[in-house]
Write an enzyme that holds these catalytic residues in place. Structure first.
Site, PDB file in Angstrom:
ATOM      1  N   HIS A 140      31.547  36.811 121.431  1.00 60.15           N
ATOM      2  CA  HIS A 140      32.095  37.434 120.217  1.00 60.15           C
ATOM      3  C   HIS A 140      31.086  38.513 119.778  1.00 60.15           C
ATOM      4  O   HIS A 140      29.884  38.373 120.014  1.00 60.15           O
ATOM      5  CB  HIS A 140      32.219  36.356 119.139  1.00 60.15           C
ATOM      6  CG  HIS A 140      32.902  36.774 117.890  1.00 60.15           C
ATOM      7  ND1 HIS A 140      32.249  37.431 116.874  1.00 60.15           N
ATOM      8  CD2 HIS A 140      34.178  36.622 117.461  1.00 60.15           C
ATOM      9  CE1 HIS A 140      33.095  37.664 115.885  1.00 60.15           C
ATOM     10  NE2 HIS A 140      34.281  37.179 116.218  1.00 60.15           N
ATOM     11  N   ASP A 217      26.425  29.647 120.258  1.00 61.17           N
ATOM     12  CA  ASP A 217      27.424  30.017 119.263  1.00 61.17           C
ATOM     13  C   ASP A 217      28.552  28.995 119.379  1.00 61.17           C
ATOM     14  O   ASP A 217      29.381  29.060 120.291  1.00 61.17           O
ATOM     15  CB  ASP A 217      27.912  31.439 119.540  1.00 61.17           C
ATOM     16  CG  ASP A 217      29.125  31.813 118.711  1.00 61.17           C
ATOM     17  OD1 ASP A 217      29.646  30.952 117.968  1.00 61.17           O
ATOM     18  OD2 ASP A 217      29.566  32.976 118.819  1.00 61.17           O
ATOM     19  N   GLN A 220      33.667  28.028 117.962  1.00 62.43           N
ATOM     20  CA  GLN A 220      34.959  27.524 118.450  1.00 62.43           C
ATOM     21  C   GLN A 220      34.851  26.127 119.053  1.00 62.43           C
ATOM     22  O   GLN A 220      35.863  25.556 119.470  1.00 62.43           O
ATOM     23  CB  GLN A 220      35.544  28.486 119.505  1.00 62.43           C
ATOM     24  CG  GLN A 220      35.824  29.874 119.003  1.00 62.43           C
ATOM     25  CD  GLN A 220      36.949  29.932 117.960  1.00 62.43           C
ATOM     26  OE1 GLN A 220      37.721  28.986 117.787  1.00 62.43           O
ATOM     27  NE2 GLN A 220      37.025  31.042 117.248  1.00 62.43           N
ATOM     28  N   LYS A 243      36.384  27.349 110.266  1.00 59.03           N
ATOM     29  CA  LYS A 243      37.127  27.098 111.514  1.00 59.03           C
ATOM     30  C   LYS A 243      37.266  25.599 111.776  1.00 59.03           C
ATOM     31  O   LYS A 243      37.925  25.187 112.723  1.00 59.03           O
ATOM     32  CB  LYS A 243      36.426  27.772 112.689  1.00 59.03           C
ATOM     33  CG  LYS A 243      36.456  29.306 112.599  1.00 59.03           C
ATOM     34  CD  LYS A 243      35.860  29.911 113.840  1.00 59.03           C
ATOM     35  CE  LYS A 243      35.463  31.355 113.669  1.00 59.03           C
ATOM     36  NZ  LYS A 243      36.584  32.287 113.560  1.00 59.03           N
ATOM     37  N   CYS A 381      37.596  40.600 118.492  1.00 58.43           N
ATOM     38  CA  CYS A 381      36.148  40.826 118.349  1.00 58.43           C
ATOM     39  C   CYS A 381      35.409  40.496 119.636  1.00 58.43           C
ATOM     40  O   CYS A 381      34.255  40.015 119.599  1.00 58.43           O
ATOM     41  CB  CYS A 381      35.552  40.042 117.179  1.00 58.43           C
ATOM     42  SG  CYS A 381      36.288  40.456 115.613  1.00 58.43           S
TER      43      CYS A 381
HETATM   44  N1  7TS Z   1      31.592  33.337 117.305  1.00 52.74           N
HETATM   45  C1  7TS Z   1      32.800  33.018 117.777  1.00 52.74           C
HETATM   46  C2  7TS Z   1      32.927  32.417 119.139  1.00 52.74           C
HETATM   47  C3  7TS Z   1      33.930  33.249 116.994  1.00 52.74           C
HETATM   48  O1  7TS Z   1      35.125  32.915 117.466  1.00 52.74           O
HETATM   49  C4  7TS Z   1      33.777  33.841 115.715  1.00 52.74           C
HETATM   50  C5  7TS Z   1      34.957  34.194 114.873  1.00 52.74           C
HETATM   51  C6  7TS Z   1      32.487  34.095 115.260  1.00 52.74           C
HETATM   52  C7  7TS Z   1      31.421  33.850 116.089  1.00 52.74           C
HETATM   53  C8  7TS Z   1      32.221  34.631 113.885  1.00 52.74           C
HETATM   54  O2  7TS Z   1      32.487  33.630 112.948  1.00 52.74           O
HETATM   55  P1  7TS Z   1      32.393  33.920 111.394  1.00 52.74           P
HETATM   56  O3  7TS Z   1      32.916  32.668 110.770  1.00 52.74           O
HETATM   57  O4  7TS Z   1      30.984  34.178 111.072  1.00 52.74           O
HETATM   58  O5  7TS Z   1      33.268  35.117 111.134  1.00 52.74           O
HETATM   59  N2  7TS Z   1      36.161  34.372 115.606  1.00 52.74           N
HETATM   60  C9  7TS Z   1      37.310  34.901 115.128  1.00 52.74           C
HETATM   61  C10 7TS Z   1      38.455  34.985 115.904  1.00 52.74           C
HETATM   62  O6  7TS Z   1      38.573  34.597 117.051  1.00 52.74           O
HETATM   63  N3  7TS Z   1      39.424  35.557 115.167  1.00 52.74           N
HETATM   64  O7  7TS Z   1      38.926  35.843 113.961  1.00 52.74           O
HETATM   65  C11 7TS Z   1      37.605  35.446 113.917  1.00 52.74           C
END
Ligand code: 7TS
Length: 423
Positions: A140, A217, A220, A243, A381
């Site tokens: 990401h 990371d 997910q 999430k 992303c």
């Molecule tokens: N890493 C992964 C693997 C992600 O899927 C996401 C967000 C992030 C980092 C960032 O997370 P945040 O909570 O700090 O924003 N992924 C997604 C997505 O797949 N669609 O919208 C956000």
């Protein structure tokens, strides 16, 4: 183009997903009763953010209704109560991921901030010109850009593990990238755009042979499967509350205590100091040292309720159910003429990216939306993943344990509707 009738019917496919009563679980999520454009909501955008059970919503409401105060600074009843609830959640998180101590749990605003915190607090102190940071082609943007910024500041270099046509990282290439210059490996546990589950334990073991710390990371991974940071032996692990059925604006950085101890604070301000004079400031002990300012107290306490909710169902059931649902969804989608699934890794989570001929994913998403079906379209992303597959974008259905086979069928019916429009 002639549009074929739906070939695959639900009954044809064996799918062991009766590990719990999904209808009972759905009752816990009020938003799932919503109608969108006159249709029952089919929410398949869980990788972007998950929905929240009533218990999480109630916990936040109870906090603001009867517990709200700032933490760590008041002798009065409410401040002590809020502090207690906040710190109880830290213990819940520690147990949830099996960290060694509460000092290893840092509350952040999300995965993005957690990764940036390591880049600033750890990377700026420790990286020099010529050092190397290894990431993968699956990352990401939030696990790419902070390292690029750091490389610009320190002269370190980013190295990238390639992926194969299934979306699996190529381990042999990773082994070739590792060397004495490797100062960090930062890698995604589960890919948000392809669903690939990376062999993180093996990746960590290999990095440690070169004494390189590993940041995972886990944005997910935590919503779908049990994570045990001690078993993995990772050095940093980052994830987001929103999430995993918790509120937005809260996340976790787990770090091994000695590494966090060595980190410089990223943000300076209240709550992270022992003493301040104009000549010199001394910092608090962990974890406060890395949590400046008033945090998202309601969010943290809400995250605690989300952890309770996950624990109540149990990861065994969550993972088994989602595996069955993924299996089912992949099989029915493969039966759709012209549909190509992008990401066919050997170990996959319940995320399906797909393209259909030259129909633009945004058109697919917009038409499905008219049927009440929420998916995400775009590059998710993860532009380097799109580039790897030579695609500008995909459509992505991402599932949670409250999704059903019937919803998968509605998705497939919706896709046939798209095909009919574009024939
Ligand atoms: N890493 C992964 C693997 C992600 O899927 C996401 C967000 C992030 C980092 C960032 O997370 P945040 O909570 O700090 O924003 N992924 C997604 C997505 O797949 N669609 O919208 C956000």
């Amino acid at each position: 183009m002639e549009v074929a009738e739906r070939k695959t019917l639900a009954e044809d496919i064996f799918c062991p997903i009766d590990v719990f009563d999904v209808e009972e679980i759905r009752e816990d999520f009020p938003i799932l009763r919503k109608r969108v454009h006159g249709k029952r909501l089919v929410y398949l955008d869980n990788a972007a953010t998950s929905q929240k059970p009533q218990s999480v919503i109630d916990t936040i409401s109870t906090y603001y209704t009867g517990e709200n105060a700032n933490i760590h600074r008041g002798v009065h009843y409410l401040s002590q109560l809020a502090t207690q609830r906040y710190e109880e959640t830290r213990t819940k998180v520690k147990d949830f991921i099996n960290a060694g101590s509460e000092k290893e749990i840092i509350f952040t605003s999300g995965t993005t901030e957690a990764i940036n915190l390591v880049a600033h607090g750890y990377g700026r102190l420790n990286f020099r010109e010529g050092d190397e940071i290894i990431v993968s082609n699956l990352e990401h943007h939030s696990n790419i850009v902070p390292w690029q910024l750091l490389c610009e500041q320190t002269g370190a270099k980013l190295r990238v593990i390639p992926i194969d046509d299934n979306g699996d990282i190529i381990l042999d290439e990773y082994k070739k990238l590792l060397n004495e210059k490797t100062k960090l490996v930062a890698i995604v546990h589960i890919s948000n755009s392809l669903g690939t589950i990376n062999p993180v334990k093996e990746i960590i073991t290999l990095a440690h042979e070169y004494s390189a710390p590993v940041l995972i990371d886990g944005a997910q991974a935590v919503p779908h499967s049990k994570v045990d940071v001690q078993e993995l032996d990772c050095d940093f692990y980052c994830f987001s509350g929103h999430k995993m059925f918790g509120p937005t604006g809260v996340g976790i950085l787990y770090g091994k205590e000695d590494l966090l101890e060595d980190m410089a604070p990223f943000l300076g301000g209240g709550d992270m100091i022992k003493t301040v004079t104009f000549e010199k400031t001394t910092y608090s002990d962990l974890p406060s040292k890395l949590e400046a300012g008033t945090p998202n107290i309601a969010g943290v306490i809400g995250l605690g309720a989300a952890i309770d909710y996950i624990n109540k169902i149990g990861y065994n059931k969550i993972s088994a159910y989602e595996e069955g649902l993924l299996n089912y969804a992949q099989k029915v989608l493969q039966g759709v003429d012209g549909l190509r699934i992008i990401g066919t890794a050997h170990h996959k989570a319940a995320v399906i990216s797909f393209v259909i001929g030259d129909i633009h994913p945004h058109d697919i998403g917009t038409i499905l939306d008219q049927n009440g079906i929420a998916i995400r379209t775009g590059h998710h992303c993860t532009q380097p993943v799109m580039e790897r597959f030579n695609l500008p974008a995909t459509s992505r259905a991402s599932f949670a344990f409250y999704n059903t086979k019937e919803e998968v069928d509605q998705l497939v019916d919706g896709i046939y509707g798209v095909l009919r429009l574009f024939k």
